[in-house]
Design an enzyme around this catalytic site. Structure first.
Site, PDB file in Angstrom:
ATOM      1  N   LYS A 103       0.812  -1.216   0.000  1.00 25.45           N
ATOM      2  CA  LYS A 103       0.000   0.000   0.000  1.00 25.45           C
ATOM      3  C   LYS A 103       0.847   1.268   0.000  1.00 25.45           C
ATOM      4  O   LYS A 103       2.028   1.253   0.334  1.00 25.45           O
ATOM      5  CB  LYS A 103      -0.991  -0.022   1.179  1.00 25.45           C
ATOM      6  CG  LYS A 103      -2.190  -0.939   0.868  1.00 25.45           C
ATOM      7  CD  LYS A 103      -3.269  -0.910   1.923  1.00 25.45           C
ATOM      8  CE  LYS A 103      -4.411  -1.837   1.470  1.00 25.45           C
ATOM      9  NZ  LYS A 103      -5.401  -2.061   2.517  1.00 25.45           N
ATOM     10  N   ARG A 132      -3.344 -10.157   4.922  1.00 22.30           N
ATOM     11  CA  ARG A 132      -3.828 -10.215   3.530  1.00 22.30           C
ATOM     12  C   ARG A 132      -2.710  -9.693   2.628  1.00 22.30           C
ATOM     13  O   ARG A 132      -2.356  -8.519   2.714  1.00 22.30           O
ATOM     14  CB  ARG A 132      -5.095  -9.351   3.426  1.00 22.30           C
ATOM     15  CG  ARG A 132      -5.730  -9.335   2.052  1.00 22.30           C
ATOM     16  CD  ARG A 132      -6.971  -8.451   2.035  1.00 22.30           C
ATOM     17  NE  ARG A 132      -7.549  -8.391   0.705  1.00 22.30           N
ATOM     18  CZ  ARG A 132      -7.132  -7.582  -0.255  1.00 22.30           C
ATOM     19  NH1 ARG A 132      -6.144  -6.738  -0.049  1.00 22.30           N
ATOM     20  NH2 ARG A 132      -7.719  -7.618  -1.442  1.00 22.30           N
TER      21      ARG A 132
HETATM   22  N1  HH2 Z   1      -7.478  -3.781   1.075  1.00 24.48           N
HETATM   23  C1  HH2 Z   1      -7.840  -3.804  -0.231  1.00 24.48           C
HETATM   24  C2  HH2 Z   1      -8.903  -4.616  -0.655  1.00 24.48           C
HETATM   25  N2  HH2 Z   1      -9.585  -5.380   0.215  1.00 24.48           N
HETATM   26  N3  HH2 Z   1      -9.925  -6.163   2.412  1.00 24.48           N
HETATM   27  C3  HH2 Z   1      -9.601  -6.150   3.704  1.00 24.48           C
HETATM   28  N4  HH2 Z   1     -10.272  -6.900   4.580  1.00 24.48           N
HETATM   29  N5  HH2 Z   1      -8.557  -5.375   4.187  1.00 24.48           N
HETATM   30  C4  HH2 Z   1      -7.829  -4.573   3.361  1.00 24.48           C
HETATM   31  O1  HH2 Z   1      -6.914  -3.866   3.851  1.00 24.48           O
HETATM   32  C5  HH2 Z   1      -8.161  -4.558   1.965  1.00 24.48           C
HETATM   33  C6  HH2 Z   1      -9.236  -5.380   1.523  1.00 24.48           C
HETATM   34  C7  HH2 Z   1      -7.093  -2.978  -1.224  1.00 24.48           C
HETATM   35  O2  HH2 Z   1      -5.988  -3.662  -1.732  1.00 24.48           O
HETATM   36  P1  HH2 Z   1      -5.937  -4.494  -3.099  1.00 24.48           P
HETATM   37  O3  HH2 Z   1      -7.007  -5.537  -3.152  1.00 24.48           O
HETATM   38  O4  HH2 Z   1      -4.563  -5.000  -3.263  1.00 24.48           O
HETATM   39  O5  HH2 Z   1      -6.167  -3.419  -4.249  1.00 24.48           O
HETATM   40  P2  HH2 Z   1      -7.448  -2.928  -5.044  1.00 24.48           P
HETATM   41  O6  HH2 Z   1      -8.462  -2.435  -4.077  1.00 24.48           O
HETATM   42  O7  HH2 Z   1      -6.911  -1.829  -5.939  1.00 24.48           O
HETATM   43  O8  HH2 Z   1      -7.987  -4.084  -5.838  1.00 24.48           O
END
Ligand code: HH2
Length: 274
Positions: free
Chosen positions: A220, A255
């Site tokens: 992040k 995660r």
């Molecule tokens: N962060 C993201 C998405 N889902 N779910 C939980 N429970 N906690 C988190 O911190 C979280 C999440 C964002 O990250 P990512 O899926 O890598 O990216 P994007 O939202 O651009 O798909």
């Protein structure tokens, strides 16, 4: 801590679990566009599992700051084939969605956990989790809107405010029949880097509520701001550093994009904590 009860099996929480990220989106900040082809996505899910992921978190909508909302019909078209195949391969799957319809269809085709970044705000989401008897991840975000959430970063004390929100959401969900709750402070969701750092430093205060805690710092922006590393895919060492601090402070699920790196780091960490 009691194990996670997942329909046909249980996952013990006597050691930290790895949740592998699988974004089936064109625009996720790190892996956007890589797994839009369902066959590639399933291949990646199997790779993450072989590297040590305990759960595969499938998402069909990016929720990065500024992301545009996705119609649930499109989200369903992205995630369902991947979830069905992953479940058929015997993997434990969570569905990362803010939409009750997507959660319902995903759980109906075998997903084991609902991961709702909007914190089960929608009563229909709580209804799905209760009806199917699946655990739900309740994450804090100040408003249910990734497009504008970074305009909402004002807290009296970020840790206390996040805990108050999560505790209320968890109690409401349990009262309405949801069987098991996992809490997540939502790093980067309507928070500055200073807020994220404070939440990790004082994660023990959230863990003290007695629910399993999930933390998601993987690649992040905060790591970019703390280190100057601009490319998300270059931020795995920073992600591991934060996640080790988080498990030290009580997190039981992390995660992550880099499952192999985290598996090695957590196995080493565990050797010192037996
Ligand atoms: N962060 C993201 C998405 N889902 N779910 C939980 N429970 N906690 C988190 O911190 C979280 C999440 C964002 O990250 P990512 O899926 O890598 O990216 P994007 O939202 O651009 O798909």
């Amino acid at each position: 801590m009691e194990p996670l009860r997942l329909r046909d099996r249980e996952l013990a929480l006597d050691h930290p679990l790895i949740v592998g990220i699988l974004n089936v989106t064109p625009d996720s900040f790190s892996d956007g566009g890589r797994f839009l082809n369902p066959a590639h996505a399933v291949e990646h899910a199997l790779l993450l599992s072989s590297q040590g992921a305990d759960i595969i978190d499938v998402g069909g909508e990016s929720t990065r700051p500024g992301a545009q909302p996705v119609d649930p019909t499109d989200e369903l078209r992205r995630v369902i084939p991947v979830i069905s195949a992953a479940v058929e391969h015997g993997l434990v799957v969570s569905i990362d969605t803010r939409h009750a319809l997507v959660a319902r269809e995903s759980v109906a085709c075998g997903a084991h956990i609902i991961n709702d970044v909007s914190g089960l705000r929608d009563p229909k989401m709580r209804e799905v989790a209760a009806e199917f008897g699946v655990p739900a991840v309740v994450m804090h975000m100040p408003v249910d809107d990734p497009t504008t959430m970074q305009a909402h970063t004002s807290y009296s004390d970020v840790v206390t405010d996040v805990i108050r929100f999560l505790q209320l959401s968890a109690t409401t969900a349990l009262t309405e029949g949801v069987g098991q709750i996992i809490l997540d402070p939502g790093l980067g969701f309507g928070k500055t880097t200073a807020h994220n750092v404070e939440l990790i430093r004082r994660l023990d205060e959230l863990a003290a509520l007695g629910y399993p805690v999930l933390i998601g710092a993987s690649r992040k922006r905060m790591i970019g701001e703390l280190t100057g590393i601009a490319q998300p895919s270059d931020r795995d060492p920073g992600s591991i550093a934060i996640h080790l601090m988080a498990v030290d402070n009580g997190a039981l699920l992390v995660r992550v994009h880099d499952v192999a790196g985290h598996k090695q780091a957590l196995d080493t960490w565990s050797a010192f904590h037996r």
